[in-house]
Design an enzyme around this catalytic site. Structure first.
Site, PDB file in Angstrom:
ATOM      1  CG  ASN A  33      59.507 -78.376  11.981  1.00 51.78           C
ATOM      2  OD1 ASN A  33      58.640 -78.644  11.171  1.00 51.78           O
ATOM      3  ND2 ASN A  33      60.147 -77.218  11.994  1.00 51.78           N
ATOM      4  CG  ASP A  34      61.468 -80.244  17.736  1.00 54.76           C
ATOM      5  OD1 ASP A  34      62.326 -81.089  17.424  1.00 54.76           O
ATOM      6  OD2 ASP A  34      61.720 -79.035  17.855  1.00 54.76           O
ATOM      7  NE  ARG A  41      62.832 -72.360  13.806  1.00 53.26           N
ATOM      8  CZ  ARG A  41      62.045 -72.493  12.736  1.00 53.26           C
ATOM      9  NH1 ARG A  41      61.988 -71.539  11.853  1.00 53.26           N
ATOM     10  NH2 ARG A  41      61.335 -73.594  12.556  1.00 53.26           N
ATOM     11  CB  CYS A  78      54.993 -71.953  14.401  1.00 51.08           C
ATOM     12  SG  CYS A  78      55.642 -72.847  15.818  1.00 51.08           S
ATOM     13  CG  HIS A 137      69.749 -74.287  14.651  1.00 49.84           C
ATOM     14  ND1 HIS A 137      69.905 -75.118  15.731  1.00 49.84           N
ATOM     15  CD2 HIS A 137      68.780 -73.420  14.984  1.00 49.84           C
ATOM     16  CE1 HIS A 137      69.055 -74.748  16.683  1.00 49.84           C
ATOM     17  NE2 HIS A 137      68.375 -73.721  16.258  1.00 49.84           N
ATOM     18  CD  GLU A 196      58.867 -77.559  19.975  1.00 51.60           C
ATOM     19  OE1 GLU A 196      59.317 -77.333  18.851  1.00 51.60           O
ATOM     20  OE2 GLU A 196      59.444 -77.228  21.031  1.00 51.60           O
ATOM     21  NE  ARG A 204      63.828 -80.495  13.289  1.00 46.01           N
ATOM     22  CZ  ARG A 204      63.418 -79.370  13.870  1.00 46.01           C
ATOM     23  NH1 ARG A 204      62.866 -79.387  15.067  1.00 46.01           N
ATOM     24  NH2 ARG A 204      63.531 -78.223  13.253  1.00 46.01           N
ATOM     25  NE  ARG A 256      62.313 -71.496  19.357  1.00 43.13           N
ATOM     26  CZ  ARG A 256      62.416 -72.368  18.342  1.00 43.13           C
ATOM     27  NH1 ARG A 256      61.496 -73.281  18.164  1.00 43.13           N
ATOM     28  NH2 ARG A 256      63.430 -72.306  17.531  1.00 43.13           N
TER      29      ARG A 256
HETATM   30  C1  PEP Z   1      59.064 -77.024  15.400  1.00 45.83           C
HETATM   31  O1  PEP Z   1      59.660 -77.866  16.075  1.00 45.83           O
HETATM   32  O2  PEP Z   1      58.105 -77.289  14.644  1.00 45.83           O
HETATM   33  C2  PEP Z   1      59.494 -75.613  15.423  1.00 45.83           C
HETATM   34  C3  PEP Z   1      58.797 -74.679  14.835  1.00 45.83           C
HETATM   35  O3  PEP Z   1      60.656 -75.350  16.062  1.00 45.83           O
HETATM   36  P1  PEP Z   1      62.119 -75.630  15.429  1.00 45.83           P
HETATM   37  O4  PEP Z   1      61.917 -76.039  13.993  1.00 45.83           O
HETATM   38  O5  PEP Z   1      62.863 -74.358  15.573  1.00 45.83           O
HETATM   39  O6  PEP Z   1      62.607 -76.717  16.302  1.00 45.83           O
HETATM   40 MG    MG Z   2      60.974 -77.196  17.642  1.00 44.20          MG
END
Ligand code: PEP
Ligand code: MG
Length: 759
Positions: A637-638, A479, A685, A374, A614, A648, A515
């Protein structure tokens, strides 16, 4: 060109090394080796890097040809750059034209830019990594397979020598460690290599703002004249006015997240225990600057020991307040006392700290405790560069040090020379041209005419302006957690509605994807004290939190549904692990629709419901999810974090966080196939959607919708324009057939026309 004499070279080095047994200084010896190799091979550069197993990092220890100030300062993580890759993969890598290689890491200011041919040979003892021997030349394709063999022979000899010396010095260090006091802030290196969390460049003076350190960071002024009680009272008044102005300004610019963000500052300032106690000390004869520092320290001590996270979080506020008061006391002329021209170094920062310091015009952040996702996201949205470095590196930067931060590459230059500034002026200019959205077309198409859609990722409402500038086709990911994170309590349905409605209105009819709340993992709400989880990333995060807290979830869903009245809106759920999760979440949304209907409140009855892909478990049931949901969105990302079991945010395993891992490639392909089969919309995304190396693959498997940070949109459109679908599909087919990470890497390198010759 003079003939290379590789056999002579290997013999000469053997002789040099045999002399080392006689106790020669290792630095001098390494320097002689690089000089000798460069001269024999007619190479422009020869360098030796030594590997640190604990930090998983290579440090430049000797060089012929590069700026010698880089010695000890240039650091590469395992896998980073061509050299880091050679050491990770335990094999030589020979690249004909380095500037075209994806792996190439460029460090301005060390004169590396002129060299095209690059040969990196790992120095190994069995499978133990000792370091790397690197040669560079300005002529492309300069190094031959024979050179690779010669360097391998030299590397083998170096390995034994370096390992012996290392063992000795480790033993000496261990002995010394017990006697040595904590290191002082000495600065011997001119460049620090960290990890980028939010890109951009920043220039400014170092300012340490360490919330975990109880020592006050108020700047002492040796020439300060004694200050009276009246001087202090004037400083208090001025500080109160400034904070009030800041609060009003920030509330206008960041309406969604900045509500009463400076309220703690004002409360503490007005608290008699604080200002009153400082006044008391001044009356007793204490110098005002010292009195402020003393009381700030007392507060820091009390706050940092509090059991309540909400109180602990105020440590930085008190320190910030102390700094502001002191600056106002010392510099009565200036009327801002903000952080313009300064780069903040902090052990830990909260998203709310980042917002506050951004409002106070900070130039950049250096964080030494790892970066939460974040914090990285919010810094990116605010356009503030952020680099993560180690605690040790942070401690070595003295306050007031001139710095230039290249957050794109995670490099911090200390007291940079004019050539570094010049280089960055040019790079900044090039960066601006590359990211300029002014020339973007409404529609994005490949070379062969295939239509591709680019949507925006929105974190703060302030992201809407750049999204509109690049003519985003809609919002692919909002987000929603930031308004929750920076407050002292859950925002009400009404407060949320106002924010979401602004988002929908400003997109003027274009699609908006909300989301639902994604908290937990590395970010808990300080006002919601959940049990302390041993593995928060595997715990009460995202949709699990929402399903456990139905009231909070319903309020958010109602606010989304209401904001979507007469608009094109979608709702997606994060961290869905099963069809059951999805149905349970959507059922609550349906209940909200029924209650809104019964109450006669307008909402969007055509809201689409989707799943964020994810988790590996979701990939396994993607067919069923695609049948049930209206759309799928790949949260790469997740997806990478959970499929590869690589945190991560964890620096130590960052080299294992690989978007091009065959498992990830195949998972993405499966998700897209399921979408096509059941005629459901699929988009991506996560940050992967902005990775130029992976774009042909993503297009090739059939992804046509990308949601990205606005800053990356011009590059994405340009790259899509250059690609051809047939070619992309062929690339995707090839990549999907590869089973090893190293094969995918070799393929990607090859595609970039960077020939690799295996030894
Ligand atoms: C992701 O996990 O790719 C995503 C877009 O969500 P965040 O980065 O907010 O976890
Ligand atoms: Mg995510």
């Amino acid at each position: 060109m003079m003939k290379k004499r590789n056999v002579d070279l290997v013999c000469d080095i053997a002789e040099l090394i045999s002399l080392a047994e006689g106790g020669r200084d290792r630095r001098e010896l390494l320097q002689q080796v690089v000089t000798s190799v460069a001269s024999h091979m007619q190479a422009d550069v020869c360098s030796i890097y030594i590997y640190d197993e604990e930090d998983k990092e290579l440090t430049l220890r000797a060089t012929q040809g590069l700026d010698e100030r880089a010695i000890g300062a240039v650091k590469l993580k395992l896998g980073e750059g061509i050299t880091g890759r050679a050491v990770r993969e335990l094999r030589p890598i020979c690249v004909g034209t380095a500037s075209r290689s994806d792996s190439y890491k460029f460090f301005p200011g060390i004169h590396e830019e002129d060299y095209e041919a690059f040969l990196a040979v790992p120095i190994l003892r069995g499978l133990r990594r000792i370091g790397a021997l690197v040669v560079q030349a300005d002529e492309a394709n300069y190094f031959t397979p024979n050179d690779v063999k010669a360097l391998r022979a030299i590397a083998a000899q170096l390995a034994t020598m370096i390992e012996n010396v290392q063992l000795l010095s480790e033993a000496r260090l261990e002995a010394a460690a017990s006697e040595t006091a904590a290191p002082k802030k000495v600065i011997s290196e001119s460049l620090i290599k960290g990890r980028s969390a939010s890109t951009g460049t920043a220039r400014g003076k170092a300012f340490t703002l360490d919330s975990a350190n109880s020592e006050s960071c108020v700047l002492p002024d040796p020439d300060a004249k004694p200050h009276s009680l009246e001087d202090f009272e004037r400083a208090v008044e001025k500080t109160a006015e400034q904070i009030d102005r800041l609060q009003r300004q920030t509330s206008e610019e960041l309406a969604d997240v900045a509500v009463l963000i400076f309220s703690a500052h004002l409360l503490i300032l007005e608290d008699d225990q604080f200002s009153g106690r400082i006044k008391g000390l001044i009356e007793e004869g204490c110098e005002a600057v010292k009195a402020i520092a003393t009381v700030v320290d007392e507060y820091v001590e009390v706050f940092s020991k509090s059991k309540m996270p909400l109180i602990r979080e105020k440590v930085l506020d008190v320190k910030d307040l102390g700094n502001r008061l002191t600056r106002n006391l010392l510099n009565e002329e200036a009327d801002t006392a903000d952080y313009q021209g300064q780069i903040i170094i902090a052990h830990e920062l909260l998203p709310s700290d980042i917002l506050k310091l951004s409002a106070e015009n900070v130039e950049g952040f250096i964080v030494s405790s790892g970066v939460t996702s974040h914090n990285a996201i919010i810094s990116r949205s605010l356009g503030i560069p952020m680099v993560a470095i180690s605690r040790e590196q942070a401690d070595a930067i003295p306050d007031g040090e001139e710095m230039l931060m290249d957050a794109e590459q995670g490099i911090i230059y200390l007291h940079p020379g004019p050539e570094v500034y010049d280089k960055y002026r040019d790079l900044d200019q090039a960066w601006r041209v590359l990211h300029d959205a002014a020339d973007m077309k409404e529609e994005t198409r490949t070379r062969c005419g295939q239509r591709i859609s680019i949507f925006a990722n929105i974190n703060l409402l302030s992201d809407l302006k750049p999204a509109r500038e690049f003519k985003a086709e809609g919002v692919g990911l909002y987000r929603s957690e930031f308004p929750f994170i920076v407050r002292n309590d859950f925002p009400t349905e009404e407060e949320q509605y106002v924010i979401y409605k602004k988002l929908v209105d400003q997109m003027e009819g274009r699609m908006v994807t909300f989301r639902t709340l994604d908290i937990g993992g590395d970010k808990m709400l300080s006002y919601y004290s959940n049990v302390n989880e041993a593995n928060p990333f595997l715990g009460m995060r995202a949709i699990r939190f929402s399903l456990e807290n139905k009231d909070i979830f319903s309020q958010q869903l109602r606010a989304f549904l209401r904001a979507g009245a007469d608009a094109d809106t979608r709702i997606m759920f994060p961290l869905v692990s099963s069809v059951d999760d999805f149905i349970a979440a959507r059922d609550i949304a349906y209940e909200c629709m029924s209650s809104l209907d019964a109450e006669g409140i307008a909402f969007n009855p055509d809201t689409k419901f989707g799943v964020m892909m994810e988790l590996p478990s979701a990939v396994e049931v993607v067919d069923e999810l695609a049948q049930e949901a209206d759309f799928l969105s790949i949260g790469s990302n997740d997806l990478i974090q959970y499929m590869l079991a690589v945190d991560r945010t964890n620096e130590m395993v960052s080299s294992l966080y690989l978007a091009h891992h065959p498992a990830i490639l195949r998972a993405i392909n499966r998700i897209v196939r399921a979408g096509l089969k059941y005629e459901k919309d699929v988009s991506i995304c996560g940050d992967l959607s902005a990775d130029p190396r992976m774009l042909p693959f993503l297009l090739g498997v059939g992804l046509k919708k990308f949601s990205i940070d606005s800053v990356n949109a011009p590059t994405l459109q340009r790259l899509v324009n250059e690609l051809n679908m047939e070619e992309a599909e062929k690339i995707a087919r090839t990549m999907l057939a590869l089973g090893r990470i190293s094969e995918v890497e070799a393929f990607l390198l090859e595609r970039n026309l960077a020939p690799e010759c295996e030894a």
